[in-house]
Design a protein around this motif. Structure first.
Motif, PDB file in Angstrom:
ATOM      1  N   ASP A  89       3.314   6.300  12.721  1.00  0.00           N
ATOM      2  CA  ASP A  89       3.748   4.875  11.847  1.00  0.00           C
ATOM      3  C   ASP A  89       2.459   4.295  11.888  1.00  0.00           C
ATOM      4  OD1 ASP A  89       6.578   4.502  13.865  1.00  0.00           O
ATOM      5  OD2 ASP A  89       6.940   5.562  11.629  1.00  0.00           O
ATOM      6  N   THR A  90       1.042   4.047  12.010  1.00  0.00           N
ATOM      7  CA  THR A  90       0.292   3.602  11.798  1.00  0.00           C
ATOM      8  C   THR A  90      -0.236   3.852   9.847  1.00  0.00           C
ATOM      9  OG1 THR A  90      -0.636   3.575  13.460  1.00  0.00           O
ATOM     10  CG2 THR A  90      -2.400   3.529  12.096  1.00  0.00           C
ATOM     11  N   ALA A  91      -0.499   2.645   9.607  1.00  0.00           N
ATOM     12  CA  ALA A  91      -0.645   3.488   7.608  1.00  0.00           C
ATOM     13  C   ALA A  91      -0.576   2.242   7.843  1.00  0.00           C
ATOM     14  CB  ALA A  91       0.418   4.147   7.384  1.00  0.00           C
ATOM     15  N   VAL A  92      -1.509   2.014   6.440  1.00  0.00           N
ATOM     16  CA  VAL A  92      -1.417   0.698   5.312  1.00  0.00           C
ATOM     17  C   VAL A  92       0.001   1.214   4.443  1.00  0.00           C
ATOM     18  CG1 VAL A  92      -2.514  -0.530   3.704  1.00  0.00           C
ATOM     19  CG2 VAL A  92      -3.993   0.758   5.234  1.00  0.00           C
ATOM     20  N   TYR A  93       1.095  -0.207   4.344  1.00  0.00           N
ATOM     21  CA  TYR A  93       1.932  -0.645   4.129  1.00  0.00           C
ATOM     22  C   TYR A  93       2.235  -1.155   2.249  1.00  0.00           C
ATOM     23  CZ  TYR A  93       4.322   1.840   7.810  1.00  0.00           C
ATOM     24  OH  TYR A  93       5.113   3.042   9.119  1.00  0.00           O
ATOM     25  N   TYR A  94       2.695  -0.486   1.301  1.00  0.00           N
ATOM     26  CA  TYR A  94       2.324  -0.903   0.682  1.00  0.00           C
ATOM     27  C   TYR A  94       4.225  -1.607   0.120  1.00  0.00           C
ATOM     28  CZ  TYR A  94      -2.795   0.979  -0.045  1.00  0.00           C
ATOM     29  OH  TYR A  94      -3.753   1.545   0.358  1.00  0.00           O
ATOM     30  N   CYS A  95       4.479  -1.783  -1.276  1.00  0.00           N
ATOM     31  CA  CYS A  95       5.251  -2.562  -1.779  1.00  0.00           C
ATOM     32  C   CYS A  95       4.685  -2.648  -3.124  1.00  0.00           C
ATOM     33  CB  CYS A  95       6.097  -3.803  -1.614  1.00  0.00           C
ATOM     34  SG  CYS A  95       4.958  -5.351  -2.052  1.00  0.00           S
ATOM     35  N   ALA A  96       6.225  -1.640  -4.122  1.00  0.00           N
ATOM     36  CA  ALA A  96       5.924  -1.441  -5.978  1.00  0.00           C
ATOM     37  C   ALA A  96       6.741  -1.783  -6.574  1.00  0.00           C
ATOM     38  CB  ALA A  96       5.115  -0.677  -5.663  1.00  0.00           C
ATOM     39  N   THR A  97       7.287  -2.474  -7.447  1.00  0.00           N
ATOM     40  CA  THR A  97       8.779  -2.361  -8.880  1.00  0.00           C
ATOM     41  C   THR A  97       8.817  -1.320  -9.280  1.00  0.00           C
ATOM     42  OG1 THR A  97       9.476  -4.078  -9.347  1.00  0.00           O
ATOM     43  CG2 THR A  97       7.264  -4.038 -10.096  1.00  0.00           C
ATOM     44  N   LYS A  98       9.618  -1.165  -9.621  1.00  0.00           N
ATOM     45  CA  LYS A  98      10.462  -0.695 -10.892  1.00  0.00           C
ATOM     46  C   LYS A  98      10.765  -1.533 -11.844  1.00  0.00           C
ATOM     47  CE  LYS A  98      11.240   4.372 -10.095  1.00  0.00           C
ATOM     48  NZ  LYS A  98      11.795   5.900 -10.079  1.00  0.00           N
ATOM     49  N   THR A  99      10.523  -2.180 -12.876  1.00  0.00           N
ATOM     50  CA  THR A  99      10.995  -2.465 -13.735  1.00  0.00           C
ATOM     51  C   THR A  99      12.476  -2.361 -14.725  1.00  0.00           C
ATOM     52  OG1 THR A  99       9.118  -3.535 -14.403  1.00  0.00           O
ATOM     53  CG2 THR A  99      10.864  -4.017 -15.782  1.00  0.00           C
ATOM     54  N   TYR A 100      12.296  -0.956 -14.634  1.00  0.00           N
ATOM     55  CA  TYR A 100      13.650  -0.275 -15.133  1.00  0.00           C
ATOM     56  C   TYR A 100      13.927   1.022 -14.556  1.00  0.00           C
ATOM     57  CZ  TYR A 100      12.795  -3.224 -19.112  1.00  0.00           C
ATOM     58  OH  TYR A 100      12.185  -4.008 -20.196  1.00  0.00           O
ATOM     59  N   PRO A 101      15.220   1.351 -14.729  1.00  0.00           N
ATOM     60  CA  PRO A 101      15.093   2.489 -13.360  1.00  0.00           C
ATOM     61  C   PRO A 101      14.310   3.730 -13.735  1.00  0.00           C
ATOM     62  CG  PRO A 101      16.971   2.146 -14.346  1.00  0.00           C
ATOM     63  CD  PRO A 101      16.441   1.076 -15.100  1.00  0.00           C
ATOM     64  N   SER A 102      14.134   4.177 -14.693  1.00  0.00           N
ATOM     65  CA  SER A 102      13.252   5.628 -14.990  1.00  0.00           C
ATOM     66  C   SER A 102      11.274   5.007 -15.252  1.00  0.00           C
ATOM     67  CB  SER A 102      13.065   5.771 -16.687  1.00  0.00           C
ATOM     68  OG  SER A 102      12.887   4.699 -17.657  1.00  0.00           O
ATOM     69  N   SER A 103      11.474   3.699 -14.905  1.00  0.00           N
ATOM     70  CA  SER A 103       9.652   3.429 -14.662  1.00  0.00           C
ATOM     71  C   SER A 103       8.757   3.810 -13.575  1.00  0.00           C
ATOM     72  CB  SER A 103       9.493   1.275 -15.226  1.00  0.00           C
ATOM     73  OG  SER A 103      10.312   1.091 -16.288  1.00  0.00           O
ATOM     74  N   ALA A 104       8.164   3.778 -13.844  1.00  0.00           N
ATOM     75  CA  ALA A 104       6.616   4.123 -12.978  1.00  0.00           C
ATOM     76  C   ALA A 104       6.983   2.955 -12.102  1.00  0.00           C
ATOM     77  CB  ALA A 104       5.247   4.804 -13.166  1.00  0.00           C
ATOM     78  N   TYR A 105       6.175   2.879 -10.621  1.00  0.00           N
ATOM     79  CA  TYR A 105       6.383   2.293  -9.641  1.00  0.00           C
ATOM     80  C   TYR A 105       5.286   1.001 -10.537  1.00  0.00           C
ATOM     81  CZ  TYR A 105       9.850   2.796  -6.003  1.00  0.00           C
ATOM     82  OH  TYR A 105      11.054   3.182  -5.914  1.00  0.00           O
ATOM     83  N   GLU A 106       5.241   0.473 -10.025  1.00  0.00           N
ATOM     84  CA  GLU A 106       3.659  -0.820 -10.611  1.00  0.00           C
ATOM     85  C   GLU A 106       3.851  -2.314  -9.421  1.00  0.00           C
ATOM     86  OE1 GLU A 106       3.976  -2.326 -14.463  1.00  0.00           O
ATOM     87  OE2 GLU A 106       5.900  -2.864 -13.717  1.00  0.00           O
ATOM     88  N   GLY A 107       2.732  -2.450  -9.621  1.00  0.00           N
ATOM     89  CA  GLY A 107       2.666  -4.091  -8.962  1.00  0.00           C
ATOM     90  C   GLY A 107       1.714  -3.744  -7.667  1.00  0.00           C
ATOM     91  N   TRP A 108       1.679  -2.568  -7.599  1.00  0.00           N
ATOM     92  CA  TRP A 108       1.103  -2.880  -6.485  1.00  0.00           C
ATOM     93  C   TRP A 108      -0.742  -3.869  -5.821  1.00  0.00           C
ATOM     94  CZ3 TRP A 108       2.972   1.984  -4.097  1.00  0.00           C
ATOM     95  CH2 TRP A 108       3.277   2.963  -4.935  1.00  0.00           C
ATOM     96  N   GLY A 109      -0.490  -4.198  -4.662  1.00  0.00           N
ATOM     97  CA  GLY A 109      -1.122  -5.512  -4.211  1.00  0.00           C
ATOM     98  C   GLY A 109      -2.313  -4.477  -2.998  1.00  0.00           C
ATOM     99  N   GLN A 110      -2.729  -5.535  -1.984  1.00  0.00           N
ATOM    100  CA  GLN A 110      -3.427  -4.454  -1.633  1.00  0.00           C
ATOM    101  C   GLN A 110      -2.969  -4.087  -0.207  1.00  0.00           C
ATOM    102  OE1 GLN A 110      -6.590  -7.809   0.091  1.00  0.00           O
ATOM    103  NE2 GLN A 110      -7.857  -7.684  -1.910  1.00  0.00           N
ATOM    104  N   GLY A 111      -0.928  -4.208   0.488  1.00  0.00           N
ATOM    105  CA  GLY A 111      -0.794  -3.683   1.280  1.00  0.00           C
ATOM    106  C   GLY A 111      -0.777  -4.007   2.744  1.00  0.00           C
ATOM    107  N   THR A 112      -0.751  -4.443   3.774  1.00  0.00           N
ATOM    108  CA  THR A 112      -0.915  -5.147   4.603  1.00  0.00           C
ATOM    109  C   THR A 112      -0.242  -3.216   6.133  1.00  0.00           C
ATOM    110  OG1 THR A 112      -0.076  -6.453   6.895  1.00  0.00           O
ATOM    111  CG2 THR A 112       2.171  -4.804   5.510  1.00  0.00           C
ATOM    112  N   GLN A 113      -1.659  -4.005   6.722  1.00  0.00           N
ATOM    113  CA  GLN A 113      -2.147  -2.693   8.239  1.00  0.00           C
ATOM    114  C   GLN A 113      -1.243  -2.127   9.161  1.00  0.00           C
ATOM    115  OE1 GLN A 113      -4.904   0.113   8.139  1.00  0.00           O
ATOM    116  NE2 GLN A 113      -3.446   0.664   9.797  1.00  0.00           N
ATOM    117  N   VAL A 114      -0.066  -1.475   9.077  1.00  0.00           N
ATOM    118  CA  VAL A 114       0.644  -2.056  10.596  1.00  0.00           C
ATOM    119  C   VAL A 114      -0.366  -0.615  11.330  1.00  0.00           C
ATOM    120  CG1 VAL A 114       2.551  -0.047  11.915  1.00  0.00           C
ATOM    121  CG2 VAL A 114       2.595  -1.979   9.644  1.00  0.00           C
TER     122      VAL A 114
END
Length: 118
Positions: A89-114
């Motif tokens: 499970d070791t990885a950098v974990y990121y979150c992202a958002t879809k504004t609409y159902p058909s949107s691409a994910y966006e808003g990538w930040g720096q992530g957090t290391q696990v």
């Protein structure tokens, strides 16, 4: 929108961590939030996702039963509870958002290391 993931760290195998994801600004329009991870030398993969209203969360098959995604609509925050962690499970974990159902994910930040030690 820029999203900030936090809560990562170093944990022993079998341990738990809870990650948080929130937008950096006050204005935020989102349909779905996703947690991704990227391990060294591997492609980024979708771990889990959730919509803000109704629906059922999505989980990668390999993580069902160990990871739980949840949301706090009042705080515009999404969480990823990770239990029974494994070294893989070791990885950098990121979150992202879809504004609409058909949107691409966006808003990538720096992530957090696990990092999960054996």
């Amino acid at each position: 929108v820029q999203l900030q993931a936090s809560g990562g760290g170093l944990v022993q195998a079998g341990g738990s961590l809870r990650l948080s994801c929130a937008p950096s600004g006050r204005t935020f329009s989102s349909y779905r939030m996703g947690w991704f991870r990227q391990a060294p030398g591997k492609e980024r993969e979708l771990v889990a996702s959730i919509i803000w209203i109704g629906g059922s969360p999505y989980y990668a098959d390999s993580l069902k039963g160990r990871f739980t995604i949840s949301r706090d609509n009042a705080k515009n925050t999404v969480y990823l509870q990770m239990n029974s962690l494994k070294p893989e499970d070791t990885a950098v974990y990121y979150c992202a958002t879809k504004t609409y159902p058909s949107s691409a994910y966006e808003g990538w930040g720096q992530g957090t290391q696990v990092t999960v030690s054996s």
